[in-house]
Motif scaffolding. Structure first.
Motif, PDB file in Angstrom:
ATOM      1  N   ASP A  78       1.143  -1.269   0.330  1.00 47.76           N
ATOM      2  CA  ASP A  78      -0.122   0.171  -0.210  1.00 47.76           C
ATOM      3  C   ASP A  78       1.128   1.530   0.124  1.00 47.76           C
ATOM      4  O   ASP A  78       0.841   2.314  -0.223  1.00 47.76           O
ATOM      5  CB  ASP A  78      -0.735  -0.164   1.179  1.00 47.76           C
ATOM      6  CG  ASP A  78      -2.466  -0.824   1.069  1.00 47.76           C
ATOM      7  OD1 ASP A  78      -2.414  -1.757   0.158  1.00 47.76           O
ATOM      8  OD2 ASP A  78      -2.668  -1.577   2.298  1.00 47.76           O
ATOM      9  N   ASN A  81       1.656   2.431  -3.695  1.00 50.57           N
ATOM     10  CA  ASN A  81       0.699   2.369  -4.910  1.00 50.57           C
ATOM     11  C   ASN A  81       0.254   3.877  -4.611  1.00 50.57           C
ATOM     12  O   ASN A  81      -0.806   3.832  -3.576  1.00 50.57           O
ATOM     13  CB  ASN A  81      -0.478   1.530  -3.570  1.00 50.57           C
ATOM     14  CG  ASN A  81      -1.878   0.598  -5.150  1.00 50.57           C
ATOM     15  OD1 ASN A  81      -1.547   1.740  -5.948  1.00 50.57           O
ATOM     16  ND2 ASN A  81      -2.753   0.906  -4.439  1.00 50.57           N
ATOM     17  N   SER A  84      -3.290   4.396  -2.768  1.00 52.57           N
ATOM     18  CA  SER A  84      -3.986   4.107  -2.020  1.00 52.57           C
ATOM     19  C   SER A  84      -3.958   5.026  -0.923  1.00 52.57           C
ATOM     20  O   SER A  84      -3.362   6.017  -0.510  1.00 52.57           O
ATOM     21  CB  SER A  84      -2.360   2.848  -1.003  1.00 52.57           C
ATOM     22  OG  SER A  84      -2.892   2.303   0.260  1.00 52.57           O
ATOM     23  N   TYR A  87      -0.098   6.016   0.565  1.00 54.28           N
ATOM     24  CA  TYR A  87       1.267   6.117  -0.013  1.00 54.28           C
ATOM     25  C   TYR A  87       2.007   7.169   0.460  1.00 54.28           C
ATOM     26  O   TYR A  87       1.666   8.358   0.984  1.00 54.28           O
ATOM     27  CB  TYR A  87       0.267   6.185  -1.476  1.00 54.28           C
ATOM     28  CG  TYR A  87       1.815   6.944  -2.721  1.00 54.28           C
ATOM     29  CD1 TYR A  87       2.248   5.425  -3.173  1.00 54.28           C
ATOM     30  CD2 TYR A  87       1.833   8.001  -3.023  1.00 54.28           C
ATOM     31  CE1 TYR A  87       3.555   5.626  -4.441  1.00 54.28           C
ATOM     32  CE2 TYR A  87       2.700   8.130  -3.794  1.00 54.28           C
ATOM     33  CZ  TYR A  87       3.364   6.771  -4.009  1.00 54.28           C
ATOM     34  OH  TYR A  87       4.425   7.177  -5.767  1.00 54.28           O
TER      35      TYR A  87
END
Length: 537
Positions: A78, A81, A84, A87
């Motif tokens: 995460d 990502n 996310s 992040y």
């Protein structure tokens, strides 16, 4: 970021609350359970005459399992990502200790078990992931149901190896991951090569010649990219650092550079080896030259290059959480690291590093596509370059033009790069085929004939190998962190930036793999145009 971490801790707490905590085996259970430490390959040919005497001294490092590993892996995914809510988040060491380290009770159970088996000088690492101890061959058989034999390593030095898988009682199965130090036959080696020997890629434009490390920022077009003057960089080393520190001082003085703020952190018992002086010179001087200067340079110094000693050094660099980038110009056949359990131990340490936003820059090796030589056969990469939690840096032959301009790069024929046989592919790696980790990620100059002219034992000397390419990347990423402090682990970013960031290496072979257009096993994406990377992040 502090607010994000606080929110993250709440999220971690919720996630952990929904998972069943590890449960130890029922009291009174006497069954042995296998660890990740397997019998050494020499077990197939060992005989009774080879058995070590019961009193032979050994030093072991017991790797303890991260708890709630699935939650940690999900956090890492995460955090890298862009879609996310977490992040870019990173963990602090106290987050790791509270949510993922073994409990005090679990650690104490291991300490008590070792003491009962006769081990002494038992020490627990600050992050509770390692327990070290001194013992004997008889103690190893009592504690881990494994016998040791006398043997020799590849350099002919006296060594020993375990001929049985290492086991622990069922009550410790949820705590003990592997037992390191039961073999000293297979171990890491440096990735440094002397100039003047064959192995250059050839075929490119420009002149193949040695370079002062201070010229690499010009060659790789750093332009206005910030220097790493605010960033702490680490180097994994071994032995006595007296001469490398003296050589670094000479290097900065001769090049009119500020003195480097250095620190030597001895991980484990102090070592006296000086055979790696040229290696640590190459690492340190090229990091300083390529970075334009660092805030601090920390030598995390292992007792030796044994797998167990290096794991201790890796863990110290991660538990300290001071160095944002850590250089590792070392490696060995990944099969051997897998067999003795050091791969399992190191990978979880590297995973914690990624979660904390640290980057390990690792040489891919100087033996082409097969670090394992004649056996096992095939294309097998070097470890820890093949870990999914590090950046693997391959090597090129660099051609330059006037005023240290970049002219060309071809693959250095000795550079490592090939698919892993055992490591899983990280989520951020989309190139290559299959489900295993693809080595390499990027490349830099490594051919000793186009290598670095450094100061070794007070005199100029020219060296290369992927021991040059890894510190060039470490310094490059340190510069990125100076301008973009929240970047964290480098790996995923290298796969998200545009192709204009790289000098694509399209020709040359390392034996089993060839360079080609775009990403390839041999050279990854190619070398980095530093200014372009800085502008793309």
């Amino acid at each position: 970021m502090q607010t994000k971490i606080s929110m993250l801790c709440l999220a971690l707490g919720a996630a952990l609350g929904s998972m069943a905590m590890p449960v130890q085996a029922a009291a009174g259970g006497n069954a042995w359970v296998a660890t990740a430490t397997h019998a050494h390959a020499l077990a197939a040919t060992a005989s009774a005459k080879d058995l070590a005497e019961p009193g032979m001294p050994i030093h072991i490092d017991v790797a303890l399992k991260l708890q709630n590993r699935a939650v940690l892996d999900a956090f890492i995914a995460d955090a890298h990502n862009p879609h996310s809510s977490t992040y870019g988040a990173t963990l602090l060491p106290q987050d790791v200790a509270a949510n993922f380290a073994p409990s005090d009770a679990q650690v104490q159970a291991v300490v008590d078990y070792l003491a009962k088996a006769g081990f002494t000088h038992i020490t627990v690492a600050p992050n509770r992931l390692m327990v070290s101890a001194d013992g004997t061959a008889a103690g190893a058989q009592t504690a881990f149901a494994t016998r040791l034999i006398h043997a020799h390593d590849s350099e002919g030095h006296a060594a020993y190896a375990n001929i049985d898988d290492a086991k622990v009682p069922a009550a410790l199965a949820g705590t003990v991951l592997s037992v390191l130090g039961l073999q000293t036959v297979s171990h890491a080696h440096t990735m440094i090569r002397t100039a003047g020997k064959p192995g250059s890629g050839g075929g490119g434009a420009g002149t193949i010649t040695g370079h002062n490390p201070t010229t690499f920022p010009t060659i790789y077009n750093a332009g206005g990219t910030p220097t790493a003057s605010t960033v702490t960089v680490g180097i994994i080393s071994d032995g006595d650092m007296t001469q490398p520190l003296n050589d670094l001082a000479s290097f900065t003085s001769r090049n009119g550079l500020p003195a480097v703020n250095t620190q030597v952190v001895v991980a484990g018992p102090a070592g006296t080896d000086t055979s790696g002086t040229a290696e640590w010179d190459l690492d340190s001087q090229d990091i300083v030259g390529m970075s334009g200067g660092v805030g601090k340079l920390i030598f995390y110094t292992a007792t030796s290059l044994s797998n167990s000693a290096l794991t201790t050094a890796y863990n110290r660099a991660v538990s300290d959480n001071q160095a944002r980038v850590i250089n590792v110009s070392l490696g060995e056949c990944e099969t051997y690291a897998y067999q003795d359990g050091s791969m399992a131990a190191d990978d979880q340490i590297f995973a914690v590093a990624v979660a904390q936003g640290q980057t390990f820059s690792v040489s891919t090796g100087d033996d082409g596509s097969n670090e394992c030589g004649g056996s096992p056969r095939g294309t097998t990469p070097s470890y820890p370059a093949s870990s999914p939690y590090v950046v693997a840096v391959s090597g090129t032959t660099l051609g330059t033009g006037s005023n240290n301009s970049w002219a060309s790069e071809t693959l250095w024929s000795k550079a490592g790069g090939s698919p892993s046989t055992v490591e899983p592919k990280p989520s951020w790696q989309t190139q290559g085929g299959g489900s295993t980790r693809d080595v390499a990620d990027v490349a830099f100059d490594a051919d000793p004939n186009s290598g670095a002219v450094i100061i070794v034992n007070g005199s100029n000397a020219q060296y290369g190998g992927t021991s040059l390419s890894a510190p060039l990347f470490a310094a490059t990423w340190a510069r990125m962190l100076a301008g973009h402090a929240s970047l964290g682990f480098a790996g995923p970013h290298l796969y998200q930036v545009p192709s204009s960031v790289y000098h694509d290496v399209t020709s040359g072979s390392n034996g089993g793999e060839s360079a080609g257009t775009g990403w390839d096993y041999a050279s990854g994406f190619g070398s980095i145009i530093v200014g372009n990377l800085n502008a793309s992040l």
